[in-house]
Design an enzyme around this catalytic site. Sequence first.
Site, PDB file in Angstrom:
ATOM      1  N   SER A 556      42.457  43.576 -21.051  1.00 15.58           N
ATOM      2  CA  SER A 556      41.428  43.127 -21.973  1.00 15.58           C
ATOM      3  C   SER A 556      41.414  41.600 -21.999  1.00 15.58           C
ATOM      4  O   SER A 556      41.158  40.974 -20.974  1.00 15.58           O
ATOM      5  CB  SER A 556      41.666  43.739 -23.348  1.00 15.58           C
ATOM      6  OG  SER A 556      40.550  43.541 -24.187  1.00 15.58           O
ATOM      7  N   HIS A 671      37.547  51.729 -23.789  1.00 14.69           N
ATOM      8  CA  HIS A 671      38.335  50.530 -23.541  1.00 14.69           C
ATOM      9  C   HIS A 671      39.811  50.852 -23.330  1.00 14.69           C
ATOM     10  O   HIS A 671      40.528  50.089 -22.679  1.00 14.69           O
ATOM     11  CB  HIS A 671      38.163  49.559 -24.711  1.00 14.69           C
ATOM     12  CG  HIS A 671      38.733  48.203 -24.449  1.00 14.69           C
ATOM     13  ND1 HIS A 671      38.371  47.445 -23.347  1.00 14.69           N
ATOM     14  CD2 HIS A 671      39.648  47.460 -25.133  1.00 14.69           C
ATOM     15  CE1 HIS A 671      39.028  46.306 -23.370  1.00 14.69           C
ATOM     16  NE2 HIS A 671      39.817  46.287 -24.430  1.00 14.69           N
TER      17      HIS A 671
END
Length: 698
Positions: A556, A671
Amino acid sequence: MLRTAFAALLLVTPALAAAQAEEDPYLWLEDIEGERALEQVEQWNARTEADLAATPGFDEHRARALALLNDENQIAAPDEIQGDHVTNFWIDGEHPRGLWRISPLDAYLDGTPEWRVLIDVGALGDEEGTSWVWHGANCLAPDYTRCLVSLSPGGGDADVTREFDVAAGAFVEDGFMIPEAKHSVTWLDANRLVVATDYGEGSMTNSGYARIAKIWERGTPLSEAQTLFEGTAENIGVGPFAAVDGDRRWVFLSRSLTFWTSEVLLVGPDGLQRVPMPETASEQDVFDGQLIVRLNEALETESGVLPSGALVAYDLTAIAAGEEPAPSLVMAPNESQAIEEVAVSGGVLWVKALDDVSGRLFALRRAEDGSWTQEAMALPDNATIHIAATGDDIALATVEGMLMPPSLYAVHEDGRVADVQSLPAQFDASAMTVEQRFATSADGTRIPYFLVRPRDVEGPVPTFIHAYGGFRAAQTPTYLTQQPYRSGPLGLFWVEAGNAYVLANIRGGGEYGPAWHEAALRENRQRSFDDLAAVGEDLIATGVTSAGHLGISGRSNGGVLVGAAANQRPDLYSAVISGSPLTDMQRYSHLLAGASWMGEYGNPDVPEDWAFMRLYSPYQNLRAVEGYPATFYYLSTLDDRVHPGHARKMAVRHQELGQTFYFREYREGGHSVGADRTEDAMRAALLYAFLNRELGAE
């Protein structure tokens, strides 16, 4: 914390966006499910799997990873204590999508829970023909008979919320149902909700979150809900949250102005009252009629300066009456501490803090004169602590370390600590050591890191460092079968083979409070890259590893970190793991939720911001260089937070430059990547094979 902040947003410049599009020949890879893009993804996936799966021992590592991840000897972590019951979300080999279940609290605390399954997520998905992923439940106190259950199709951030009857064990026919969107919702009372969702054209912010909150009454269509508050398109988003304090339910609205600033409003029968807290502060919980707030910058008051990182309290009764009470100090951390978690039981405000990155749990009590006392609880030292849930008179806390299996403790208000569940070891830790060390960064700052390696290692060994360095998120050491995050037992496999694994606590995170984060914010981002390099150089200087045998890992925001680090120091790193990465800092604010992070990074459409962002943006700075480190990208097609185009475009640039790269894009999972542990196990085996190949491990 009562809510999760959204993120910062500034207006984009259409002309500059168009110019960027003309300059980038790989925008076709931003077409998330475009035929051409997915065809390229499948080619990369197939090549990576065929190449690395042929590594000797691959199948054994994948099977062992899956067995470890599905081990039924796991903590039945509490989701919530609901009066005299406790809920838990459980995943194992037979239920890869999980079971939401409930047990009497007494039986749970005795170590003999009597589980009743409320929802089998996998079975529900089969029945409804949707690949559901669990997103949690919001149950209405004090009865906890009705819950708002959120499920995501495929695992993205957007989900569907439906009303559930706990006693019946079924969804409520004609009950509340909010269609798929990035929304937030809470109970106002048994027959009314506060809902911030996609109400149609113009109802969402430029960041993709709801800007309108409405009160929805049972028995009426959502389209007829009454508007409570409207933010602007330039805000990050608007969302409700609530806290139960004794027999009172306090309901609030938060309007996120930027990622790091917000306005909090108290919802009352006569309308909204603004809470007079600084926009940079973060609300935590409600205790004894006081809204507990963490200051993220120092606050001057008539009685003195309240320090950054401190907890303060605001009188909600006064706020509800239209007054603006001054804050009172609850707890101020010292220089080595950072307050991370706050929760409430009947008579105690529980505070979990870090002290040189080790967890501490404190019980705080408020006297009649408004003063506070604090007492440290007797939990194991040198461990990661997490407040899992609180009840009328207890806190349930998990405790673990890299070589310490997780345990769950019941911490009573009188200070008694009882072991509820302790897991057996999943590996032999006697042959390993873990120690905390400190490196010195370019500006002289001491950077802590945790080093795990074989106990009697002689000479340098292949080593990889995992780091994050952003969004005020501290990286704390958890059990080695779960290190690093989203890579399953990769760290365990690596150390068992005679190598070293490092967790670095670089600036940008929250390990030492707000100042540690702000030190690497926006134009100061370079400090996080310098900190990572300092750890790597320290590992070489102290003989832990040697040149050519050092790798780095991040996901991320960590994708910005490792991408920039590889570009700046290809001489230092020989392998890079980049998960769900953010890499194109020129276009990130135009992709999915990217606009919400401009408070963290800056606005690339503002020339003054792009001037410092362009110096490190991984995609724009990737170049042909001798010895560029091999890179492994893993991600999800359905990630609706960080656009998959970031990793895809990096991969095609590596391909263009003739650089070594590996790529695995999973079609589900959002995610967090894996929608179930089968993919997590595959990824652990692939990454282990990758590190062995690229770092010269045996």
